[in-house]
Write a protein that holds these residues in place. Structure first.
Motif, PDB file in Angstrom:
ATOM      1  N   THR A   1       0.837  -1.211   0.000  1.00  0.00           N
ATOM      2  CA  THR A   1       0.000   0.000   0.000  1.00  0.00           C
ATOM      3  C   THR A   1       0.869   1.256   0.000  1.00  0.00           C
ATOM      4  N   SER A   2       1.922   1.226   0.823  1.00  0.00           N
ATOM      5  CA  SER A   2       2.835   2.374   0.892  1.00  0.00           C
ATOM      6  C   SER A   2       3.512   2.613  -0.457  1.00  0.00           C
ATOM      7  N   LYS A   3       3.950   1.502  -1.094  1.00  0.00           N
ATOM      8  CA  LYS A   3       4.614   1.641  -2.397  1.00  0.00           C
ATOM      9  C   LYS A   3       3.662   2.195  -3.452  1.00  0.00           C
ATOM     10  N   GLU A   4       2.410   1.701  -3.437  1.00  0.00           N
ATOM     11  CA  GLU A   4       1.436   2.188  -4.410  1.00  0.00           C
ATOM     12  C   GLU A   4       1.133   3.667  -4.196  1.00  0.00           C
ATOM     13  N   LYS A   5       1.097   4.074  -2.926  1.00  0.00           N
ATOM     14  CA  LYS A   5       0.888   5.498  -2.640  1.00  0.00           C
ATOM     15  C   LYS A   5       2.061   6.325  -3.153  1.00  0.00           C
ATOM     16  N   GLU A   6       3.285   5.782  -2.975  1.00  0.00           N
ATOM     17  CA  GLU A   6       4.465   6.479  -3.488  1.00  0.00           C
ATOM     18  C   GLU A   6       4.413   6.577  -5.013  1.00  0.00           C
ATOM     19  N   LYS A   7       3.972   5.466  -5.676  1.00  0.00           N
ATOM     20  CA  LYS A   7       3.844   5.486  -7.129  1.00  0.00           C
ATOM     21  C   LYS A   7       2.828   6.530  -7.568  1.00  0.00           C
ATOM     22  N   THR A   8       1.713   6.600  -6.819  1.00  0.00           N
ATOM     23  CA  THR A   8       0.676   7.579  -7.146  1.00  0.00           C
ATOM     24  C   THR A   8       1.226   8.992  -7.066  1.00  0.00           C
ATOM     25  N   THR A   9       1.954   9.254  -5.972  1.00  0.00           N
ATOM     26  CA  THR A   9       2.542  10.586  -5.805  1.00  0.00           C
ATOM     27  C   THR A   9       3.550  10.891  -6.904  1.00  0.00           C
ATOM     28  N   GLU A  10       4.401   9.899  -7.228  1.00  0.00           N
ATOM     29  CA  GLU A  10       5.415  10.084  -8.264  1.00  0.00           C
ATOM     30  C   GLU A  10       4.768  10.306  -9.627  1.00  0.00           C
ATOM     31  N   TRP A  11       3.707   9.519  -9.910  1.00  0.00           N
ATOM     32  CA  TRP A  11       3.022   9.674 -11.199  1.00  0.00           C
ATOM     33  C   TRP A  11       2.373  11.049 -11.315  1.00  0.00           C
ATOM     34  N   GLN A  12       1.742  11.506 -10.250  1.00  0.00           N
ATOM     35  CA  GLN A  12       1.128  12.829 -10.269  1.00  0.00           C
ATOM     36  C   GLN A  12       2.180  13.909 -10.460  1.00  0.00           C
ATOM     37  N   ARG A  13       3.355  13.722  -9.826  1.00  0.00           N
ATOM     38  CA  ARG A  13       4.434  14.687  -9.995  1.00  0.00           C
ATOM     39  C   ARG A  13       4.941  14.687 -11.443  1.00  0.00           C
ATOM     40  N   THR A  14       5.054  13.469 -12.031  1.00  0.00           N
ATOM     41  CA  THR A  14       5.503  13.364 -13.426  1.00  0.00           C
ATOM     42  C   THR A  14       4.524  14.042 -14.367  1.00  0.00           C
ATOM     43  N   VAL A  15       3.230  13.782 -14.144  1.00  0.00           N
ATOM     44  CA  VAL A  15       2.212  14.397 -15.002  1.00  0.00           C
ATOM     45  C   VAL A  15       2.241  15.917 -14.865  1.00  0.00           C
ATOM     46  N   MET A  16       2.386  16.400 -13.634  1.00  0.00           N
ATOM     47  CA  MET A  16       2.424  17.839 -13.415  1.00  0.00           C
ATOM     48  C   MET A  16       3.619  18.467 -14.122  1.00  0.00           C
ATOM     49  N   ASN A  17       4.813  17.826 -14.009  1.00  0.00           N
ATOM     50  CA  ASN A  17       6.006  18.342 -14.686  1.00  0.00           C
ATOM     51  C   ASN A  17       5.826  18.341 -16.200  1.00  0.00           C
ATOM     52  N   LYS A  18       5.222  17.237 -16.718  1.00  0.00           N
ATOM     53  CA  LYS A  18       4.989  17.157 -18.157  1.00  0.00           C
ATOM     54  C   LYS A  18       4.010  18.238 -18.601  1.00  0.00           C
ATOM     55  N   ARG A  19       2.962  18.449 -17.797  1.00  0.00           N
ATOM     56  CA  ARG A  19       1.972  19.478 -18.133  1.00  0.00           C
ATOM     57  C   ARG A  19       2.629  20.855 -18.160  1.00  0.00           C
ATOM     58  N   GLU A  20       3.478  21.137 -17.161  1.00  0.00           N
ATOM     59  CA  GLU A  20       4.162  22.433 -17.117  1.00  0.00           C
ATOM     60  C   GLU A  20       5.118  22.584 -18.297  1.00  0.00           C
ATOM     61  N   MET A  21       5.805  21.488 -18.665  1.00  0.00           N
ATOM     62  CA  MET A  21       6.739  21.550 -19.784  1.00  0.00           C
ATOM     63  C   MET A  21       6.000  21.831 -21.089  1.00  0.00           C
ATOM     64  N   ILE A  22       4.869  21.105 -21.298  1.00  0.00           N
ATOM     65  CA  ILE A  22       4.090  21.311 -22.521  1.00  0.00           C
ATOM     66  C   ILE A  22       3.576  22.741 -22.580  1.00  0.00           C
ATOM     67  N   ALA A  23       3.032  23.215 -21.451  1.00  0.00           N
ATOM     68  CA  ALA A  23       2.515  24.581 -21.415  1.00  0.00           C
ATOM     69  C   ALA A  23       3.625  25.581 -21.712  1.00  0.00           C
ATOM     70  N   GLY A  24       4.818  25.336 -21.136  1.00  0.00           N
ATOM     71  CA  GLY A  24       5.941  26.239 -21.368  1.00  0.00           C
ATOM     72  C   GLY A  24       6.388  26.266 -22.819  1.00  0.00           C
ATOM     73  N   GLU A  25       6.480  25.066 -23.425  1.00  0.00           N
ATOM     74  CA  GLU A  25       6.924  24.991 -24.807  1.00  0.00           C
ATOM     75  C   GLU A  25       5.951  25.699 -25.751  1.00  0.00           C
ATOM     76  N   PHE A  26       4.661  25.424 -25.580  1.00  0.00           N
ATOM     77  CA  PHE A  26       3.696  26.039 -26.478  1.00  0.00           C
ATOM     78  C   PHE A  26       3.490  27.512 -26.156  1.00  0.00           C
ATOM     79  N   ASN A  27       3.765  27.918 -24.933  1.00  0.00           N
ATOM     80  CA  ASN A  27       3.703  29.334 -24.617  1.00  0.00           C
ATOM     81  C   ASN A  27       4.766  30.103 -25.390  1.00  0.00           C
ATOM     82  N   LYS A  28       5.945  29.453 -25.557  1.00  0.00           N
ATOM     83  CA  LYS A  28       6.991  30.083 -26.364  1.00  0.00           C
ATOM     84  C   LYS A  28       6.512  30.286 -27.801  1.00  0.00           C
ATOM     85  N   LEU A  29       5.871  29.219 -28.343  1.00  0.00           N
ATOM     86  CA  LEU A  29       5.374  29.328 -29.717  1.00  0.00           C
ATOM     87  C   LEU A  29       4.294  30.397 -29.823  1.00  0.00           C
ATOM     88  N   HIS A  30       3.391  30.424 -28.848  1.00  0.00           N
ATOM     89  CA  HIS A  30       2.318  31.411 -28.885  1.00  0.00           C
ATOM     90  C   HIS A  30       2.860  32.830 -28.759  1.00  0.00           C
TER      91      HIS A  30
END
Length: 475
Positions: free
Chosen positions: A161-190
């Motif tokens: 359970t602890s490991k799955e919670k850690e995976k959940t937190t890590e996955w959410q962090r990865t998605v957030m970083n990816k979302r920020e990166m995508i937003a940043g890249e396309f903001n440059k284009l815009h």
């Protein structure tokens, strides 16, 4: 009003939940629960070094050795023993509901406690019957044996359970970083497109103002000529109506003026947008397009360039070419013919199903006669496909998460910002961005990889970038 405590309530407090017997040398842990010293010591020993200790009753964590003797509880247990009470029994013993005799026997077949009368009845006469104390001791041992595996299962479940919670937190962090990166890249284009939009609109407004001014000047001049002509026509009409003597008076002058009248045509003003071609070029700039061709003077002798210098592939036979200083040798790579020391540039390269390639930019000053290390420190900003994996040529290499295999790769250079970005044109996703400080001229860099017996024989092809607004990178 609270109900008075029964003898069974007092007994329960004096029983060890590990051995299910009266507490012997009772000790208390941090959560407040009590156990036999020997039972708790054995429980801790079975856990092993490094395994967190948890209370057998409430699962609260405690430290090994952090338990203290409970003298008062020990005194209570001793008094209960002096009264002759046994664990699990109150002052009023359980009686058989049928015969009202004490339940002293246990039927193995039926799994129930019975009295001596039941034991001799037809229902239990042929069954295996043992004293309740003997049965209780046997089943206590079995229950204790079952506790160990169950506790291990619980610990494993809690750990998972602890490991799955850690995976959940890590996955959410990865998605957030990816979302920020995508937003940043396309903001440059815009941002870039907005800047170019303002420049184009300003240019269009200036052209509109200049053209309207010239057209208005033509209208004014034509209006003035029309007024003069109308006056002359009126004068001639009136002359024709005059008496003979008046008509002939100054008639030659009047005719001379009418004969000398010549309409001045307006200056030609094009109403087509003369800056349309410029706007088209500016839009290409806004979308970061850049014409790239290959420089044959830099190509390794084992590379073959197409006639239009738009594609390059590796061959096994070495060509007889001049060993000029610009040529790469031994590395099988080639540079773009166009260099740049400023601005924004974008180009795309078809990689198809190739299994090995490197693309990017490099300093024009890089050495051509030694092994290419391909890192920013050596003057290269590139990504590669090798052994089935995509990586940015950092030091050490950075693995790139690619969900869709790119058949075409886009490269964007923003010289002043110190950025080189790579895009998977196939699924319109961002691959990687280098951030650095550039100096001197940079040139596109191509490495098609070795032929590898025909498995990597396809060429790298520089592609024309589509002219539609938004290009391949816009969603």
């Amino acid at each position: 009003m609270a109900s008075p405590a029964t003898a069974r309530d007092i007994e329960d407090e004096a029983i060890c939940s590990i051995c299910l017997g009266y507490l012997t040398e009772p000790v208390t842990i941090a959560c407040g629960h009590n156990f036999c010293r020997a039972c708790l010591s054995q429980y801790c020993a079975e856990k092993g070094a490094g395994t967190p200790l948890t209370c057998p009753q409430c699962r609260a964590q405690f430290q090994k050795g952090e338990f203290r003797p409970n003298t008062q509880l020990n005194n209570i247990v001793q008094k209960l023993k002096q009264l002759g009470l046994k664990p699990g029994k109150g002052q009023k013993e359980d009686l058989c509901e049928r015969y009202e005799e004490r339940l002293k026997r246990f039927c193995e077949e039926d799994g129930e406690t019975i009295c001596v009368v039941c034991e001799k009845s037809r229902d239990h006469k042929s069954h295996t019957v043992v004293p309740v104390e003997e049965a209780a001791q046997e089943y206590k041992e079995k229950l204790q044996g079952a506790l160990g595996p169950l506790r291990k299962e619980l610990e494993e479940a809690l750990a998972l359970t602890s490991k799955e919670k850690e995976k959940t937190t890590e996955w959410q962090r990865t998605v957030m970083n990816k979302r920020e990166m995508i937003a940043g890249e396309f903001n440059k284009l815009h941002t870039l497109l907005r800047e170019e939009e303002q420049l184009l609109l300003q240019s269009l407004e200036e052209e509109e103002r200049e053209t309207l001014q010239r057209l208005q000047e033509n209208v004014t001049k034509l209006s003035q000529q029309s007024s003069s002509l109308q006056q002359l026509i009126t004068e001639l009409e009136e002359k024709c109506q005059q008496p003979v003597v008046e008509l002939l008076k100054d008639v030659k002058s009047t005719l001379s003026r009418s004969e000398n009248v010549k309409l001045q045509k307006p200056k030609a003003v094009s109403i087509g947008l003369r800056n349309m071609y410029k706007i088209s070029l500016d839009m290409r700039k806004a979308l970061k397009r850049f014409r790239v061709t290959l420089d044959p003077d830099t190509a390794n002798p084992e590379l073959v360039l197409s006639e239009d210098r738009k594609s390059v592939r590796h061959v096994d036979n070495r060509q007889d070419l001049p060993n000029n200083p610009e040529r790469f040798d031994p590395c099988v790579c080639v540079l773009g013919a166009e260099g740049f020391a400023g601005g924004r540039r974008y180009w795309e390269v078809e990689v198809g199903d190739k299994t090995d390639w490197v693309l990017g930019v490099c300093k024009e000053s890089v050495s051509r006669k030694e092994k290419v290390r391909g890192t920013p420190k050596d003057g290269y900003w590139a990504v590669w496909l090798r052994d089935g994996g995509y990586k940015a040529c950092t030091s050490p290499r950075t693995s790139l998460p690619v969900s869709v295999r790119p058949s075409r790769v886009g490269i964007f250079l923003h010289y002043e910002a110190g950025e080189v970005s790579f895009y998977n044109v196939t699924d319109r996703s961002h691959l990687f961005t280098f951030t650095d400080t550039f100096s001197g001229k940079l040139r596109p860099y191509f490495y098609p990889g070795f032929n590898a017996g025909g498995t990597n024989a396809a060429p790298l092809i520089i592609c024309p970038v589509p002219a539609q607004a938004g290009g391949n990178l816009c969603p």
